[in-house]
Motif scaffolding. Sequence first.
Motif, short mmCIF file in Angstrom:
data_model
loop_
_atom_site.label_atom_id
_atom_site.label_comp_id
_atom_site.label_asym_id
_atom_site.label_seq_id
_atom_site.Cartn_x
_atom_site.Cartn_y
_atom_site.Cartn_z
N SER A 103 14.56 18.76 -4.05
CA SER A 103 14.10 20.08 -4.47
C SER A 103 12.60 20.29 -4.24
N PHE A 104 11.79 19.32 -4.66
CA PHE A 104 10.34 19.47 -4.59
C PHE A 104 9.79 19.12 -3.20
N ALA A 105 10.52 18.29 -2.46
CA ALA A 105 10.12 17.88 -1.11
C ALA A 105 8.71 17.29 -1.09
N PRO A 106 8.49 16.20 -1.81
CA PRO A 106 7.14 15.62 -1.82
C PRO A 106 6.78 14.95 -0.51
N ASP A 107 5.50 14.86 -0.27
CA ASP A 107 5.00 14.06 0.85
C ASP A 107 4.84 12.60 0.44
N VAL A 108 4.55 12.38 -0.86
CA VAL A 108 4.31 11.04 -1.39
C VAL A 108 4.94 10.96 -2.78
N VAL A 109 5.57 9.83 -3.09
CA VAL A 109 6.09 9.55 -4.43
C VAL A 109 5.15 8.56 -5.10
N VAL A 110 4.78 8.85 -6.34
CA VAL A 110 3.96 7.94 -7.15
C VAL A 110 4.84 7.46 -8.30
N ALA A 111 5.25 6.20 -8.27
CA ALA A 111 6.23 5.68 -9.22
C ALA A 111 5.59 4.68 -10.17
N HIS A 177 2.87 0.14 0.34
CA HIS A 177 1.95 1.17 0.84
C HIS A 177 0.66 1.24 0.02
N LEU A 178 0.79 1.25 -1.31
CA LEU A 178 -0.39 1.38 -2.16
C LEU A 178 0.00 1.01 -3.59
N ILE A 179 -0.82 0.18 -4.22
CA ILE A 179 -0.67 -0.15 -5.64
C ILE A 179 -1.93 0.29 -6.37
N LEU A 180 -1.78 1.26 -7.25
CA LEU A 180 -2.89 1.71 -8.08
C LEU A 180 -2.86 0.93 -9.38
N LEU A 181 -3.82 0.05 -9.58
CA LEU A 181 -3.91 -0.74 -10.79
C LEU A 181 -5.09 -0.23 -11.61
N PHE A 182 -4.81 0.25 -12.82
CA PHE A 182 -5.82 0.93 -13.62
C PHE A 182 -6.62 -0.07 -14.45
N SER A 183 -7.34 -0.96 -13.74
CA SER A 183 -8.19 -1.95 -14.38
C SER A 183 -9.29 -2.33 -13.40
N THR A 184 -10.12 -3.31 -13.77
CA THR A 184 -11.17 -3.81 -12.88
C THR A 184 -11.25 -5.33 -13.01
N PRO A 185 -11.84 -6.01 -12.02
CA PRO A 185 -11.98 -7.47 -12.10
C PRO A 185 -12.79 -7.92 -13.31
N GLU A 186 -13.71 -7.10 -13.77
CA GLU A 186 -14.53 -7.50 -14.93
C GLU A 186 -13.67 -7.69 -16.17
N LEU A 187 -12.54 -6.99 -16.27
CA LEU A 187 -11.63 -7.21 -17.38
C LEU A 187 -10.55 -8.22 -17.02
N MET A 188 -9.91 -8.07 -15.89
CA MET A 188 -8.69 -8.83 -15.61
C MET A 188 -8.90 -10.03 -14.72
N GLY A 189 -10.08 -10.20 -14.12
CA GLY A 189 -10.25 -11.31 -13.20
C GLY A 189 -9.53 -11.05 -11.89
N ALA A 386 -8.32 7.02 -7.51
CA ALA A 386 -6.88 7.00 -7.26
C ALA A 386 -6.48 8.14 -6.33
N ALA A 387 -7.03 9.33 -6.56
CA ALA A 387 -6.71 10.47 -5.70
C ALA A 387 -7.19 10.23 -4.27
N ASP A 388 -8.35 9.60 -4.12
CA ASP A 388 -8.85 9.29 -2.78
C ASP A 388 -7.85 8.42 -2.03
N ARG A 389 -7.32 7.41 -2.71
CA ARG A 389 -6.38 6.50 -2.04
C ARG A 389 -5.05 7.19 -1.74
N LEU A 390 -4.59 8.02 -2.64
CA LEU A 390 -3.32 8.73 -2.42
C LEU A 390 -3.43 9.71 -1.25
N GLU A 391 -4.56 10.37 -1.14
CA GLU A 391 -4.75 11.32 -0.04
C GLU A 391 -4.69 10.64 1.33
N LYS A 392 -5.00 9.35 1.38
CA LYS A 392 -5.04 8.63 2.66
C LYS A 392 -3.67 8.11 3.08
N LEU A 393 -2.67 8.22 2.20
CA LEU A 393 -1.34 7.79 2.59
C LEU A 393 -0.76 8.76 3.61
#
Length: 414
Positions: A103-111, A177-189, A386-393
């Motif tokens: 129905s929506f016909a997306p260009d990219v799925v973010v799951a 294709h792309l993994i968006l991880l909502f953290s940084t190395p300073e927290l998670m190593g 995150a939007a920057d990376r998604l736009e490049k897919l």
Amino acid sequence: MRFLFVVPPLAGHVNPTLAVAAELTARGHQVAWTGPAAALAPLLPAGAALHPAGDPDVPGGTAALHERRPGLRGLAALRFLWAEALIPLAHAMLPGVDRAVTSFAPDVVVADQQALAGPLVARRHGLPWATSATTSAEFYRPFDGVPKVGEWVGERLAGLLADCGAPAGWDPRFSPHLILLFSTPELMGDATVPASAGTAGRAPLALVGPAFGARPPAGDFPWRRLDPGRARVLVSLGTLNREAGAAFYPAVLRAADALADRVQLILAAPADLVPAVPPQVLHQEYVPQLRLLPHLDAVLCHGGHNTVCEALAHGLPLVVAPVRDDQPVVARQVADAGAGVRVRFTRPRTDELRQALTAVLDDPAHRTAARRIQASFAAAGGAAAAADRLEKLPPGPARPHPRTPTDSATVKGP
């Protein structure tokens, strides 16, 4: 471009998508969500396009997390999560997600990483898809110490692929294709991406830092009762663990009583689990957490990734009492980074809680570490990154875009 967010009905998993979707919309893109509509509608902004998937009655699914899992810990909780919630939810959502894509016909799925129907449908339609990882636990080889459990989870995933007619040998938790991880190395190593996620294990992992979306109103809050003469500490077990705090809340209140001359607790907890509340404690069923954080000095929580990141984004040190699931991993990250103290949740001790609160309030090293992580979050970019990376897919195969959403509902305002 058109982006379809596939999410489970869990606030902590939806919230980052709100911020990313708002950024994409501001750039002229179109966004929509799909998932169990009855639970998602209150979490989404007014006017959002929501395609139902998994309604009205999901057998098991995430409702089981609220109704049947509060007393489970450790491996029992993990097995329940997969067998009684995530796998049934994937099966229930699959037809609705397929309709949403048509129905929506997306260009990219973010799951979301726990919305397994999203990758299955995206691959079926030849669409690029990004993983939205709202916690970093899956990137720490969580089953190294319990390989049989890892094998059991792998068997559940393999069975899901076979049941849905998907090819074998790939992991829907990790996009190639792309993994968006909502953290940084300073927290998670250092993060580790399984080899199955991309060519030779080189899946594009983007540590973008947390992304905070707008929240529904939490009701009135007695702002005038905040005491400027004492350190203010929020106590929260999140949305899925609050009912498990019957023994924990009284221990926290006893610790607060011992520090009454210098600490004011703001306690977010069910009223029926909280005994007589001392006058210096401000008790609410729910609090406007993001609005409250700038007024605090520390946070005592369960180690939920969203709560931890929200506190650290404000430079606040933490006392972390992990309950289950990814929370022990997140608690270890906080302690290893020096930004807080880990305490036990089961059989809580008043003296341990009192000492931990004193440590994070009095030892400047904890606040310094929290502010270092705060700076890393700001530098990572959050929703904009995150939007920057998604736009490049690269978008999926060309298909006609509908003039109006034929299988969706518009979320109404409060």
